[in-house]
Structures are given as structure tokens and as C-alpha cells.
Design a protein around this motif. Structure first.
Motif, PDB file in Angstrom:
ATOM      1  N   ALA A  60       1.186  26.196 -18.990  1.00  0.00           N
ATOM      2  CA  ALA A  60       2.426  25.639 -18.447  1.00  0.00           C
ATOM      3  C   ALA A  60       2.962  26.561 -17.357  1.00  0.00           C
ATOM      4  O   ALA A  60       3.151  27.763 -17.586  1.00  0.00           O
ATOM      5  N   PHE A  61       3.195  26.001 -16.173  1.00  0.00           N
ATOM      6  CA  PHE A  61       3.755  26.804 -15.087  1.00  0.00           C
ATOM      7  C   PHE A  61       5.227  27.114 -15.349  1.00  0.00           C
ATOM      8  O   PHE A  61       6.005  26.244 -15.744  1.00  0.00           O
ATOM      9  N   GLY A  62       5.584  28.381 -15.115  1.00  0.00           N
ATOM     10  CA  GLY A  62       6.973  28.787 -15.194  1.00  0.00           C
ATOM     11  C   GLY A  62       7.716  28.332 -13.951  1.00  0.00           C
ATOM     12  O   GLY A  62       7.170  27.637 -13.083  1.00  0.00           O
ATOM     13  N   LEU A 101      13.421  29.822 -22.097  1.00  0.00           N
ATOM     14  CA  LEU A 101      13.261  28.697 -23.021  1.00  0.00           C
ATOM     15  C   LEU A 101      11.819  28.192 -23.036  1.00  0.00           C
ATOM     16  O   LEU A 101      11.296  27.821 -24.097  1.00  0.00           O
ATOM     17  N   LEU A 102      11.189  28.179 -21.874  1.00  0.00           N
ATOM     18  CA  LEU A 102       9.787  27.767 -21.808  1.00  0.00           C
ATOM     19  C   LEU A 102       8.908  28.748 -22.584  1.00  0.00           C
ATOM     20  O   LEU A 102       8.023  28.337 -23.353  1.00  0.00           O
ATOM     21  N   GLU A 103       9.135  30.024 -22.390  1.00  0.00           N
ATOM     22  CA  GLU A 103       8.336  31.035 -23.069  1.00  0.00           C
ATOM     23  C   GLU A 103       8.488  30.946 -24.583  1.00  0.00           C
ATOM     24  O   GLU A 103       7.508  31.107 -25.328  1.00  0.00           O
ATOM     25  N   LEU A 104       9.699  30.662 -25.054  1.00  0.00           N
ATOM     26  CA  LEU A 104       9.928  30.518 -26.492  1.00  0.00           C
ATOM     27  C   LEU A 104       9.142  29.340 -27.056  1.00  0.00           C
ATOM     28  O   LEU A 104       8.547  29.431 -28.137  1.00  0.00           O
ATOM     29  N   SER A 105       9.133  28.230 -26.332  1.00  0.00           N
ATOM     30  CA  SER A 105       8.385  27.049 -26.788  1.00  0.00           C
ATOM     31  C   SER A 105       6.889  27.313 -26.796  1.00  0.00           C
ATOM     32  O   SER A 105       6.175  26.893 -27.712  1.00  0.00           O
ATOM     33  N   ARG A 117      26.653  23.903 -15.700  1.00  0.00           N
ATOM     34  CA  ARG A 117      26.001  24.377 -16.901  1.00  0.00           C
ATOM     35  C   ARG A 117      24.893  23.390 -17.276  1.00  0.00           C
ATOM     36  O   ARG A 117      25.174  22.309 -17.768  1.00  0.00           O
ATOM     37  N   PRO A 118      23.641  23.743 -17.028  1.00  0.00           N
ATOM     38  CA  PRO A 118      22.535  22.821 -17.346  1.00  0.00           C
ATOM     39  C   PRO A 118      22.457  22.562 -18.850  1.00  0.00           C
ATOM     40  O   PRO A 118      22.888  23.392 -19.661  1.00  0.00           O
ATOM     41  N   ASP A 119      21.906  21.425 -19.223  1.00  0.00           N
ATOM     42  CA  ASP A 119      21.817  21.015 -20.620  1.00  0.00           C
ATOM     43  C   ASP A 119      20.652  21.730 -21.304  1.00  0.00           C
ATOM     44  O   ASP A 119      19.548  21.188 -21.421  1.00  0.00           O
ATOM     45  N   GLU A 120      20.912  22.936 -21.761  1.00  0.00           N
ATOM     46  CA  GLU A 120      19.861  23.750 -22.371  1.00  0.00           C
ATOM     47  C   GLU A 120      19.358  23.150 -23.686  1.00  0.00           C
ATOM     48  O   GLU A 120      18.156  23.196 -23.974  1.00  0.00           O
ATOM     49  N   LYS A 121      20.262  22.603 -24.471  1.00  0.00           N
ATOM     50  CA  LYS A 121      19.888  22.079 -25.783  1.00  0.00           C
ATOM     51  C   LYS A 121      18.868  20.949 -25.666  1.00  0.00           C
ATOM     52  O   LYS A 121      17.836  20.943 -26.347  1.00  0.00           O
ATOM     53  N   THR A 122      19.151  19.990 -24.786  1.00  0.00           N
ATOM     54  CA  THR A 122      18.228  18.864 -24.599  1.00  0.00           C
ATOM     55  C   THR A 122      16.904  19.333 -24.036  1.00  0.00           C
ATOM     56  O   THR A 122      15.823  18.898 -24.465  1.00  0.00           O
ATOM     57  N   PHE A 123      16.980  20.241 -23.057  1.00  0.00           N
ATOM     58  CA  PHE A 123      15.772  20.774 -22.438  1.00  0.00           C
ATOM     59  C   PHE A 123      14.895  21.475 -23.469  1.00  0.00           C
ATOM     60  O   PHE A 123      13.679  21.237 -23.542  1.00  0.00           O
ATOM     61  N   LYS A 124      15.504  22.311 -24.287  1.00  0.00           N
ATOM     62  CA  LYS A 124      14.770  23.049 -25.313  1.00  0.00           C
ATOM     63  C   LYS A 124      14.112  22.105 -26.316  1.00  0.00           C
ATOM     64  O   LYS A 124      12.932  22.247 -26.653  1.00  0.00           O
TER      65      LYS A 124
END
Length: 272
Positions: A185-187, A211-215, A157-164
Motif C-alpha cells: 500500500a502506497f503511503g 493510520l495506514l501504517e497501523l492498519s 478536521r478530516p474524518d479519521e474514524k471513518t477512514f480508519k
């Protein structure tokens, strides 16, 4: 006698009006047939007529590249990557003089880029840019090919919270130092899609892209350049021998997609 003076006065006024009207007509016609170029010179840190148009100085377009090994061009046997090809296309096809400062670091994660963005020299470089391009986040997602296997993915389970949080901080810092530069930003793509037992990793990549798209949506004048579809089922064609980085042809595809987006802005076309 007085009558003659009055008549001459009226004739003089009539002639004067005729000459003024004639001058106005000739000047107006000349303006229509010989339009003047705008004398307004827009600097890269001044207000834009259109929020989606790239604003830059009349001389060279200044691009700053940030991120990881994809921005460094690892895997390209020519060492050019998408960054070098971006410059070549802009100069040859769009006749746009361009300078690029590549600050990417191979192996960088979002936490590394975030720390770099706090350095004064990097902030100054970003502040002078017309365009900022970046690739970051792949190293946050995948721990390393040697650790990936079907069993590992069942519990991974990757660390989504930190990444976001890191992504949001990265875009926020960039905007603080440069309110107007266009950001691209490249996807993310999945280099392990066609590896037996690792196809389930695509769900993690899709989440990373979301998550990238949301940011990016929360950042003014910022855009995602998708890559998932470029590499999907084309891994043998576009991946380097390490089965992670793009090869020469993969970088060409990335550069073409990026340049197409930037080029539409240079021409003042819609970005919808």
C-alpha cells in the motif's frame, strides 16, 4: 571341508559388504557434486516456507492493482504510471513474466474501494493474485484543491474514524479472499507543502500515514511503500501541472521504490 565352505561364506559376505559400501559412497558423492532441483512446486494458495517470500506459480506472476487515480497513472504524460513501470522492471530486470490487472478508479475514496471489494468478480480476481498493490485514501483526506486555503485549514478536521474503519475493512476483505498474496500500500505525500498558506496540511498527511501504517501492521504480509519523503521539497520536480498527481518522473520514483521491495522478496532476501 566344512571349514572351506565357512571361509568361502565369510569371504562372500565381506565382498558383498564392500560392494554395498562402495555403492553408497559413489551415490553420495554424486549427489553432492550433482545436486537435484527440488521437485516441490508451490502454488500461490499453498503454504509458504517463509512468510515474507512471494509465493507464485512457475509461470507468470499475477498482480492486481487497486485504488484511485495514482494507480490509474493520472498525470503521467506517457499514461504508464507506476503500475506499467512495475511490470516492465519485473520483466526486464528480474526476468519475471508478469500480468497486471488494474482495477483502480480515478477519484475513488476508501468507501468506494470497500464497495468494489464486495463485488464477486473483483473478489475472484483478487483471489488469484500473487501480489496486490494499492493507493487509496488521498481523496478521503483532501476535499479538493479549490476548497483549500489557510483559513479553511484552521478549522478543518478530516474524518479519521471513518477512514480508519474503512482501511481496516479493506485489508480484512482482501485477506479473506486471498490469505497469502503480498500486499503493498502506497503511503501519502503532501502536494501542498510548498504552497503558501497550506504548509500546515502536512500534519494531516502525517496522521493519515500513521493510520495506514497501523492498519498494515494488523495485516499479515502487508507493507507500506512510503512516498512522503519522495515528494517533500521536490514538488516542482515530481508533480504534474495540476499540483496534485505525480508526473512521469514522480511515477518512476514510486515504481522504483515499489519494485525494490518486491524484488527483494523475489530474491528471497530479508524484508526487515
Amino acid at each position: 571341508m566344512k571349514y572351506n565352505h565357512f571361509v568361502r561364506f565369510i569371504m562372500f559376505i565381506s565382498l558383498l559388504c564392500f560392494l554395498l559400501l562402495s555403492y553408497g559412497f559413489v551415490k553420495g558423492a554424486y549427489s553432492v557434486l550433482n545436486p537435484q532441483k527440488s521437485k516441490l512446486i508451490v502454488n500461490n494458495n499453498t503454504q509458504k516456507n517463509n512468510q515474507n517470500d512471494i509465493v507464485h506459480k512457475n509461470n507468470k506472476l499475477k498482480i492486481v492493482a487497486l485504488g484511485d487515480s495514482l494507480t490509474r497513472g493520472v498525470g503521467d504524460d506517457e499514461g504508464t504510471g507506476y503500475v506499467g513501470r512495475l511490470k516492465t522492471i519485473l520483466q526486464k530486470e528480474y526476468k519475471q513474466p508478469t500480468t497486471i490487472t488494474n482495477l483502480a478508479v480515478s477519484g475513488a475514496k476508501t468507501s468506494n474501494l470497500l464497495n468494489d471489494l464486495k463485488k464477486k468478480n473483483i473478489q475472484e480476481t483478487i483471489g488469484s493474485a500473487d501480489i496486490i498493490v494499492l493507493s487509496i485514501g488521498s481523496n478521503d483526506l483532501f476535499p479538493g484543491a479549490n476548497q483549500l486555503n489557510e483559513e479553511f485549514l484552521k478549522t478543518y478536521r478530516p474524518d479519521e474514524k471513518t477512514f480508519k474503519n474503512n482501511l481496516q475493512s479493506i485489508f480484512k476483505l482482501i485477506r479473506q479472499k486471498n490469505p497469502t498474496a503480498s500486499i503493498y500500500a502506497f503511503g501519502y505525500y503532501n502536494p501542498f507543502h510548498n504552497v503558501q498558506g497550506l504548509d500546515a496540511s502536512s500534519s494531516f498527511v502525517s496522521r493519515w500515514n500513521n493510520l495506514l501504517e497501523l492498519s498494515v501492521l494488523q495485516t499479515n504480509n502487508a507493507y507500506v511503500i512510503p512516498t512522503f519523503d519522495l515528494f517533500f521539497n521536490e514538488e516542482k520536480k515530481y508533480l504534474y501541472t495540476d499540483h496534485f498527481h505525480p508526473n512521469k518522473d514522480g511515477y518512476i520514483e514510486m515504481a522504483n521504490r515499489l519494485t525494490s521491495k518486491i524484488g527483494s522478496q523475489l530474491r528471497g532476501e530479508s524484508n526487515e
